[in-house]
Design an enzyme around this catalytic site. Sequence first.
Site, PDB file in Angstrom:
ATOM      1  N   MET A   1       0.461  -1.203   0.209  1.00 18.71           N
ATOM      2  CA  MET A   1      -0.136  -0.145   0.212  1.00 18.71           C
ATOM      3  C   MET A   1       0.977   1.219   0.048  1.00 18.71           C
ATOM      4  O   MET A   1       1.078   2.413   0.798  1.00 18.71           O
ATOM      5  CB  MET A   1      -0.823   0.255   1.485  1.00 18.71           C
ATOM      6  CG  MET A   1      -1.660  -1.166   1.835  1.00 18.71           C
ATOM      7  SD  MET A   1      -3.047  -0.859   2.986  1.00 18.71           S
ATOM      8  CE  MET A   1      -4.741  -0.680   2.205  1.00 18.71           C
ATOM      9  N   PRO A   2       1.581   1.358  -1.492  1.00 20.77           N
ATOM     10  CA  PRO A   2       2.305   3.058  -1.295  1.00 20.77           C
ATOM     11  C   PRO A   2       1.405   3.888  -0.711  1.00 20.77           C
ATOM     12  O   PRO A   2       0.008   4.329  -1.732  1.00 20.77           O
ATOM     13  CB  PRO A   2       2.917   2.600  -2.673  1.00 20.77           C
ATOM     14  CG  PRO A   2       3.045   1.276  -3.249  1.00 20.77           C
ATOM     15  CD  PRO A   2       1.763   0.625  -2.669  1.00 20.77           C
ATOM     16  N   LEU A   3       2.368   4.851  -0.379  1.00 18.57           N
ATOM     17  CA  LEU A   3       2.100   5.922  -0.145  1.00 18.57           C
ATOM     18  C   LEU A   3       2.771   7.355  -0.366  1.00 18.57           C
ATOM     19  O   LEU A   3       3.588   7.178   0.080  1.00 18.57           O
ATOM     20  CB  LEU A   3       1.120   6.384   1.423  1.00 18.57           C
ATOM     21  CG  LEU A   3       1.089   7.464   1.792  1.00 18.57           C
ATOM     22  CD1 LEU A   3      -0.462   8.610   1.404  1.00 18.57           C
ATOM     23  CD2 LEU A   3       0.726   8.160   3.567  1.00 18.57           C
TER      24      LEU A   3
ATOM     25  N   THR B   1      -1.501   5.732  -2.977  1.00 20.02           N
ATOM     26  CA  THR B   1      -3.059   6.637  -2.454  1.00 20.02           C
ATOM     27  C   THR B   1      -1.537   8.083  -2.910  1.00 20.02           C
ATOM     28  O   THR B   1      -0.156   7.828  -2.669  1.00 20.02           O
ATOM     29  CB  THR B   1      -2.121   6.538  -0.630  1.00 20.02           C
ATOM     30  OG1 THR B   1      -3.123   5.752  -0.604  1.00 20.02           O
ATOM     31  CG2 THR B   1      -3.127   8.140  -0.686  1.00 20.02           C
TER      32      THR B   1
END
Length: 66
Positions: free
Chosen positions: A1-3, A40
């Site tokens: 889940m890269p931010l 995101t």
Amino acid sequence: MPLVDISIARGRTPEQLRDLIANVHDAVEHSVGAAPENITVIVREVEPRYWARANQTVAERASANK
């Protein structure tokens, strides 16, 4: 889940910021293989008078280059 959290001096058009988001999203998707729905991207615009480097604000630097 890269931010990905981007801070940038205010002054770009909505179209430029949308293009930035799309390009960063694509880069993350392709470089780390993240699923698109898990990426995101946050863009934070900072007023040029509140962003400084080497004790000179972006606004001061822009005024000096005119």
